[in-house]
Design an enzyme around this catalytic site. Structure first.
Site, short mmCIF file in Angstrom:
data_model
loop_
_atom_site.label_atom_id
_atom_site.label_comp_id
_atom_site.label_asym_id
_atom_site.label_seq_id
_atom_site.Cartn_x
_atom_site.Cartn_y
_atom_site.Cartn_z
N GLY A 25 -1.82 -4.23 1.40
CA GLY A 25 -1.96 -5.39 2.28
C GLY A 25 -1.16 -6.60 1.89
O GLY A 25 -1.26 -7.65 2.53
N SER A 32 0.80 -1.22 0.00
CA SER A 32 0.00 0.00 0.00
C SER A 32 0.83 1.27 0.00
O SER A 32 0.36 2.32 -0.45
CB SER A 32 -0.94 0.02 1.21
OG SER A 32 -0.21 -0.03 2.43
N ASP A 41 -2.11 7.50 9.87
CA ASP A 41 -1.31 6.68 10.78
C ASP A 41 0.16 6.98 10.52
O ASP A 41 0.48 7.95 9.83
CB ASP A 41 -1.63 5.18 10.58
CG ASP A 41 -1.49 4.73 9.12
OD1 ASP A 41 -0.68 5.35 8.38
OD2 ASP A 41 -2.16 3.78 8.71
N HIS A 61 1.03 5.35 6.16
CA HIS A 61 0.50 5.76 4.86
C HIS A 61 0.57 7.28 4.69
O HIS A 61 0.19 8.03 5.58
CB HIS A 61 -0.94 5.28 4.71
CG HIS A 61 -1.07 3.79 4.79
ND1 HIS A 61 -1.45 3.15 5.95
CD2 HIS A 61 -0.85 2.83 3.86
CE1 HIS A 61 -1.47 1.84 5.73
NE2 HIS A 61 -1.10 1.62 4.47
N ASN A 72 4.55 -5.59 5.41
CA ASN A 72 3.61 -6.63 5.83
C ASN A 72 4.26 -8.00 5.98
O ASN A 72 3.57 -8.99 6.17
CB ASN A 72 2.45 -6.73 4.82
CG ASN A 72 1.69 -5.44 4.70
OD1 ASN A 72 1.31 -4.82 5.69
ND2 ASN A 72 1.46 -5.00 3.47
#
Length: 265
Positions: free
Chosen positions: A73, A40, A222, A225, A105
């Site tokens: 993701g 992402s 957050d 991102h 991730n």
């Protein structure tokens, strides 16, 4: 006797000229395409809520088409398991470029549960068994190297890029410690003699120079991102790394090294 030698020599020359030519079945585009494989932080739409991935801005700096195949993701493992690397392998032509950047991730533990993203710990051919599905799980290095080898076999130029940092100003003091996946990406590049861009360090250096308030504004949702403005800065940092490394992709960058903010490392 001399005549026989001359005849034999003539036969050998004729045979040599009749040897098969190099295989030209791998199609090559008139203009190469640059493909992006990542999560992402690179993908269109970023993590949602108005965030954006840096891959969406790379095209403004390139003189070749950019196709952003990053998917939010995903990890090196899930991108592989979902067949996305194979789709890239099936798509690329000789002379194309592929940037591979994962890591956000890929961490976690496989001790009790498995989210489908976590890689087996290690930097080589170590394997783990998923406690959830029973499948064999490989390492980050294994997944990206297998993809890199397959892409190189199609004639593509593979560039391994280290993951971008979380907001290094989050605590109020600048802190950047590269994750193990930064080293893994560099190792994979070395193993395949592929290009490598330490994107994480270039971004960290740029964020440090911009300061706390500006960088904090780049992370509206957050610590991971970025806003469109932040994604643009992260994209420029990648371009800086490509220009400083002067690798094969540098010839397709519109900008000059001096016109992109930051210093070479």
């Amino acid at each position: 006797m001399k005549l026989s030698v001359l005849v034999l020599f003539s036969v050998l020359i004729a045979s040599a000229t009749a040897l098969p030519q190099p295989d030209k079945t791998i199609a090559k585009r008139a203009t190469p395409t640059l493909y992006l494989a990542g999560d992402s932080t690179m993908a269109k739409g970023g993590g949602g809520n108005g965030t954006e991935g840096w891959g969406q801005y790379l095209g403004y700096s390139m003189n070749i088409p950019v196709v952003n195949d990053a998917v939010g993701g995903t990890s090196a493992r899930s991108y592989t398991d979902q067949g996305r690397f194979q789709s890239l392998v099936d798509t690329v032509k000789s002379g194309d470029f592929v940037v591979i950047e994962f890591g956000h991730n890929d961490g976690g533990s496989l001790s009790t549960t498995d989210n489908g993203n976590t890689d087996c710990f290690g930097d080589g051919n170590q394997t783990c068994i998923s406690p959830t599905t029973g499948e064999t799980v490989h390492t980050f290095v294994y997944y990206v190297e297998q993809a890199g080898k397959a892409l190189q076999a199609k004639g593509a130029n593979v560039i391994f890029s280290s993951q971008t940092p979380d907001n290094p100003w989050e605590s109020g003091t600048f802190e950047y410690t590269p994750s193990r996946f930064v080293g893994y990406a560099q190792e994979a590049a070395g193993n395949l003699s592929a290009a490598y861009v330490d994107h994480g360090q270039y971004v960290a250096n740029r964020f440090q120079s911009l300061g706390l308030s500006i960088v904090d504004s780049f992370f509206p949702m957050d610590h991971l991102h970025t806003s469109p403005q932040g994604a643009d800065v992260v994209s420029a940092a990648f371009v800086k790394g490509v220009l400083c490394a002067n690798d094969v992709l540098a010839a397709h960058v519109k900008n000059t090294t001096g016109s992109v903010p930051g210093s070479c490392i």
